[in-house]
Design an enzyme around this catalytic site. Structure first.
Site, PDB file in Angstrom:
ATOM      1  N   GLU A 327      18.402  -6.729  -3.395  1.00 54.67           N
ATOM      2  CA  GLU A 327      19.114  -7.143  -2.187  1.00 54.67           C
ATOM      3  C   GLU A 327      20.488  -7.697  -2.546  1.00 54.67           C
ATOM      4  OE1 GLU A 327      16.630  -8.463   1.340  1.00 54.67           O
ATOM      5  OE2 GLU A 327      17.730 -10.311   0.915  1.00 54.67           O
ATOM      6  N   HIS A 358      -1.625  -0.170 -19.292  1.00 55.65           N
ATOM      7  CA  HIS A 358      -2.558   0.884 -18.901  1.00 55.65           C
ATOM      8  C   HIS A 358      -2.136   1.531 -17.586  1.00 55.65           C
ATOM      9  CE1 HIS A 358      -5.252  -0.512 -22.089  1.00 55.65           C
ATOM     10  NE2 HIS A 358      -4.852  -1.719 -21.734  1.00 55.65           N
ATOM     11  N   LYS A 486      17.430  -3.661  10.682  1.00 56.25           N
ATOM     12  CA  LYS A 486      16.922  -4.517  11.761  1.00 56.25           C
ATOM     13  C   LYS A 486      17.486  -4.089  13.110  1.00 56.25           C
ATOM     14  CE  LYS A 486      16.352  -8.875   9.181  1.00 56.25           C
ATOM     15  NZ  LYS A 486      16.875 -10.252   9.072  1.00 56.25           N
TER      16      LYS A 486
END
Length: 520
Positions: A327, A358, A486
């Site tokens: 961000e 793994h 938004k």
């Protein structure tokens, strides 16, 4: 004034020095700062590169930018305000904001002390999103081995399954709800607050709003929501969401673990602030991590950074760092609007060790590109299984050494010839065992998982990101991409509620809005 990088003298010298530097890890480089050890041995190094990095800092005006950060200058220039999170954790905040900060600290402390004295609230339900969620969530997980006064649950996603899971088996009569939102207009925490208040009402809580606390920079909006002034805790516009842990957003930490733990967290971050301010740049951990990151991303072309904390208590460090780095640095426009001209913020990803070995370490070892890795480990554990902790440390060090050392075809062939009779088959198998090596990494060692050391670790990453923003010439304190998304969401929710055709939308969005609005 920072210069555009691509053709600036200091950048060209830095680029040349990176390409000519050693990537073999043959020069021990360990920096002590804020109580932590930062080992940069496995990053590119030469005396010429060190000098070029310092010259780049000078060219880009780093010293002035750092001073402005700590003095409340306009560090967030696109929104014309400071980014003064360092003031929140200073033992003596700057005079112009000291009264506000210390008053709010005292209100927070008194609220926690009074709740403790009354035995109030067995549970805390924290409703935030992004910076108002990841910071406290990370700390609550990392330090819960120290013991909890109250159980804290977190819900952030607007998907109500998340808040339902968080409320599961809590006693509504014993639960404090915290609504954390800088603007107090953010969709997720307010939507989840409505769910939580209905939950309190349905359980027969006489006055649900008395069990709700707000933490916000928009006090009026919280009061309009119905929350009492005594339950509204304030922070300020000059505190970015992803840096807000150090403000009243840290309330769930104080409620869960005590005021002293939150104080220690602030003190650890302040210790790293002092290191960042005072240490020479050549021995400055955030600055040298930032320069290594520039070399890896903008010169050597690595597209991502993997973070591997070899401590399960740091499970939430990766998403916290993702928000902090991506961000802050996921942008290209510089102060004058021109593009940075070089690759900027990397993709950040990762997992705790040894699970990560793994999961994706195969790719790190043998993919054609790979990625730099930040390894993080504690010197001392907080359990009694000493052998297990030695295994953890051994795996961490071994993976780092393997990424650096690699395995040549000749070594692989000697290995396969010792166990395969057919020379042709041995050569083919040897190709599969080759590891390129010279993959850069940083090792960060905490003496132990304490609030102080955790605060220092988080501040280390904050200052690294700030430094990279200065060197790339971008603003690490805005987030216009988030705001754009938004704004579009607000339009789409209106269409889902009352369709009008969305003539300006793309065909796919129009199709799904039309379909889902008819089916809902």
């Amino acid at each position: 004034m920072p210069q555009s990088l691509p053709f600036s003298p200091a950048w060209l010298a830095f680029e040349e020095a990176v390409r000519g530097a050693s990537h073999r890890g043959d020069h021990l480089r360990i920096i002590e700062g804020g109580g932590l050890s930062v080992d940069l041995t496995a990053q590119a190094y030469s005396p010429q590169l060190e000098a070029a990095g310092l010259a780049l800092c000078e060219q880009q005006g780093f010293a002035l930018a750092r001073r402005q950060l700590f003095e409340g200058g306009e560090a967030n220039w696109t929104e014309h305000r400071p980014a003064w999170h360092t003031a929140l954790r200073a033992a003596l905040p700057p005079p112009s904001v000291a009264k506000d900060i210390l008053n709010e600290r005292e209100r927070l402390r008194r609220f926690v002390d009074e709740a403790d004295a009354r035995g109030a609230y067995k549970y805390v339900l924290h409703l935030g999103i992004g910076g108002s969620d990841w910071g406290p969530r990370l700390v609550a997980r990392a330090l819960r081995h120290q013991g909890l006064k109250r159980e804290v649950r977190f819900a952030s996603n607007v998907d109500s399954h998340a808040v339902a899971d968080a409320m599961h088996q809590l006693d509504p009569h014993e639960t404090l709800v915290i609504v954390a939102s800088k603007s107090f207009t953010t969709t997720e925490p307010l939507a989840n607050a409505e769910v939580a208040i209905h939950w309190l009402q349905n359980a027969g809580v006489a006055d649900p709003i008395k069990q709700v606390v707000a933490i916000t920079a928009n006090v009026d909006a919280a009061l309009d929501f119905g929350i009492s002034p005594q339950h509204v805790f304030r922070f300020w516009d000059w505190v970015g969401g992803r840096y807000s842990l150090w403000s009243a957003i840290g309330l769930p930490i104080a409620l869960a673990m005590g005021n002293n733990t939150f104080d220690e967290l602030l003190a650890g971050a302040a210790a790293m602030d002092e290191h960042f301010l005072r240490a020479p740049l050549a021995a400055n951990a955030p600055v040298q991590m930032a320069l290594a990151g520039l070399a890896n991303r903008s010169v050597m072309g690595f597209n991502s950074l993997a973070i591997a904390p070899y401590d399960s208590r740091l499970a939430h460090l990766v998403p916290w760092a993702q928000q902090l780095e991506m961000e802050s640095l996921g942008k290209v426009a510089t102060r004058d609007g021109s593009p940075a001209g070089v690759p900027t913020g990397p993709v950040v990803w990762g997992m705790t060790g040894t699970d990560c070995q793994h999961t994706f370490f195969q790719w790190l070892h043998q993919d054609t590109t790979g990625a730099p890795v930040d390894f993080i480990v504690c010197e001392h554990a907080d359990h009694t299984y000493d052998h297990h902790h030695r295994l953890l440390i051994a795996n961490c060090l071994a993976q780092r050494a393997a990424l650096l050392r690699g395995k040549s075809f000749e070594d692989a062939l000697a290995e396969t010839c010792a166990r395969v009779d057919d020379p042709s088959e041995a050569r083919i198998l040897a190709e599969h065992l080759v590891h390129p090596g010279r993959r850069p990494s940083t090792l960060i060692v905490l003496p132990r998982m304490t609030a102080h050391n955790l605060g220092a670790l988080l501040a280390l990453y904050e200052h690294k990101v700030f430094t990279q923003g200065v060197l790339w010439g971008i603003n690490p304190f805005d987030q216009w991409g988030v705001e754009f998304g938004k704004a579009l969401a607000r339009g789409i929710i209106g269409e889902l509620d009352k369709p009008s055709g969305m003539a300006s939308a793309d065909p796919s969005t129009r199709y799904w809005v039309d379909l889902l609005s008819r089916r809902s």
